[in-house]
Design a protein around this motif. Structure first.
Motif, PDB file in Angstrom:
ATOM      1  N   ILE A 164       0.973  -1.369   0.150  1.00  0.00           N
ATOM      2  CA  ILE A 164       0.034  -0.073  -0.083  1.00  0.00           C
ATOM      3  C   ILE A 164       0.768   1.368   0.041  1.00  0.00           C
ATOM      4  O   ILE A 164       0.699   2.148  -0.926  1.00  0.00           O
ATOM      5  CB  ILE A 164      -1.123  -0.102   1.218  1.00  0.00           C
ATOM      6  CG1 ILE A 164      -2.161  -0.991   1.024  1.00  0.00           C
ATOM      7  CG2 ILE A 164      -1.572   1.454   1.382  1.00  0.00           C
ATOM      8  CD1 ILE A 164      -2.814  -1.382   2.297  1.00  0.00           C
TER       9      ILE A 164
ATOM     10  N   TYR B  94      -8.020   4.783   4.186  1.00  0.00           N
ATOM     11  CA  TYR B  94      -7.633   3.493   4.553  1.00  0.00           C
ATOM     12  C   TYR B  94      -8.045   2.738   5.717  1.00  0.00           C
ATOM     13  O   TYR B  94      -7.714   1.808   6.172  1.00  0.00           O
ATOM     14  CB  TYR B  94      -6.232   3.250   4.296  1.00  0.00           C
ATOM     15  CG  TYR B  94      -5.327   3.511   2.854  1.00  0.00           C
ATOM     16  CD1 TYR B  94      -5.382   2.353   2.163  1.00  0.00           C
ATOM     17  CD2 TYR B  94      -5.095   4.841   2.490  1.00  0.00           C
ATOM     18  CE1 TYR B  94      -4.796   2.557   0.650  1.00  0.00           C
ATOM     19  CE2 TYR B  94      -4.760   4.928   1.142  1.00  0.00           C
ATOM     20  CZ  TYR B  94      -4.545   3.934   0.447  1.00  0.00           C
ATOM     21  OH  TYR B  94      -3.937   4.088  -0.920  1.00  0.00           O
TER      22      TYR B  94
ATOM     23  N   GLN C 114     -10.734   1.139   6.816  1.00  0.00           N
ATOM     24  CA  GLN C 114     -11.578  -0.208   6.392  1.00  0.00           C
ATOM     25  C   GLN C 114     -10.392  -1.200   6.058  1.00  0.00           C
ATOM     26  O   GLN C 114     -10.539  -2.216   6.651  1.00  0.00           O
ATOM     27  CB  GLN C 114     -12.563  -0.154   5.437  1.00  0.00           C
ATOM     28  CG  GLN C 114     -13.326  -1.186   5.102  1.00  0.00           C
ATOM     29  CD  GLN C 114     -14.349  -1.623   6.558  1.00  0.00           C
ATOM     30  OE1 GLN C 114     -14.870  -0.665   7.119  1.00  0.00           O
ATOM     31  NE2 GLN C 114     -14.214  -2.836   6.770  1.00  0.00           N
ATOM     32  N   LYS C 115      -9.570  -0.736   5.565  1.00  0.00           N
ATOM     33  CA  LYS C 115      -8.456  -1.846   4.817  1.00  0.00           C
ATOM     34  C   LYS C 115      -7.689  -2.103   6.188  1.00  0.00           C
ATOM     35  O   LYS C 115      -7.136  -3.372   6.219  1.00  0.00           O
ATOM     36  CB  LYS C 115      -7.799  -1.186   3.806  1.00  0.00           C
ATOM     37  CG  LYS C 115      -6.322  -2.037   3.190  1.00  0.00           C
ATOM     38  CD  LYS C 115      -6.896  -3.285   2.530  1.00  0.00           C
ATOM     39  CE  LYS C 115      -5.991  -4.187   1.903  1.00  0.00           C
ATOM     40  NZ  LYS C 115      -6.274  -5.516   1.622  1.00  0.00           N
TER      41      LYS C 115
ATOM     42  N   GLU D 253      -9.640  -4.526   8.091  1.00  0.00           N
ATOM     43  CA  GLU D 253      -9.264  -5.890   7.443  1.00  0.00           C
ATOM     44  C   GLU D 253      -8.041  -6.572   7.829  1.00  0.00           C
ATOM     45  O   GLU D 253      -8.094  -8.065   8.076  1.00  0.00           O
ATOM     46  CB  GLU D 253      -9.617  -5.708   6.092  1.00  0.00           C
ATOM     47  CG  GLU D 253     -11.027  -5.289   5.552  1.00  0.00           C
ATOM     48  CD  GLU D 253     -11.012  -5.110   4.101  1.00  0.00           C
ATOM     49  OE1 GLU D 253     -10.091  -5.440   3.341  1.00  0.00           O
ATOM     50  OE2 GLU D 253     -11.971  -4.402   3.798  1.00  0.00           O
TER      51      GLU D 253
END
Length: 139
Positions: A74, A126, A128-129, A132
């Motif tokens: 990322i 970012y 939510q990422k 996860e």
């Protein structure tokens, strides 16, 4: 002290509840996707601003290697700033630092505001990422 003063001015304009240090300000961010603690630090001697956004969840030990690789991927695609994983506790952070060359007070003020907002908006986009990667469900 011009950078620190501009950070403090920004925080007051945002009406943030802050904790002041000698050269930094810690504040709560309530973004569109979640909330976290951020820190804006003036590195006056270097003419730099550092912004650190710390997500409020931890990556479990068994997921840290994969999360670190994902964060590297990322970060490779970002133009400014980087995500990293604290190896000690598994906390995911976003860090942005930039030289400001604080010769002109108005320009320094503009850059401080823009860079803090860039860090906060990147961390928010970012969120939510990062949830996860930590293996957590959305709130």
């Amino acid at each position: 002290m011009i950078i620190f003063e501009k950070i403090l001015q920004w925080a007051k304009e945002q009406q943030l509840l802050t904790q002041l240090g000698e050269d930094d300000i810690v504040f709560q961010v309530n973004g569109h996707f979640g909330s976290w603690i951020s820190r804006a630090k003036a590195l006056e001697e270097d003419g730099m601003l550092l912004v650190l956004c710390a997500y409020p969840f931890l990556v479990p030990p068994e997921k840290r290697a994969a999360a670190a690789l994902a964060l590297g991927e990322i970060s490779r695609n970002l133009k400014l700033g980087t995500f990293y994983l604290d190896e000690e506790d598994g906390q995911i952070n976003f860090r942005l630092s930039q030289f400001l060359w604080p010769d002109d007070e108005a320009e320094t003020e503009q850059r401080v505001k823009a860079l803090i907002m860039l860090a906060v908006s990147t961390a928010d986009s970012y969120y939510q990422k990062m949830l996860e990667l930590a293996g957590e469900d959305a709130e």
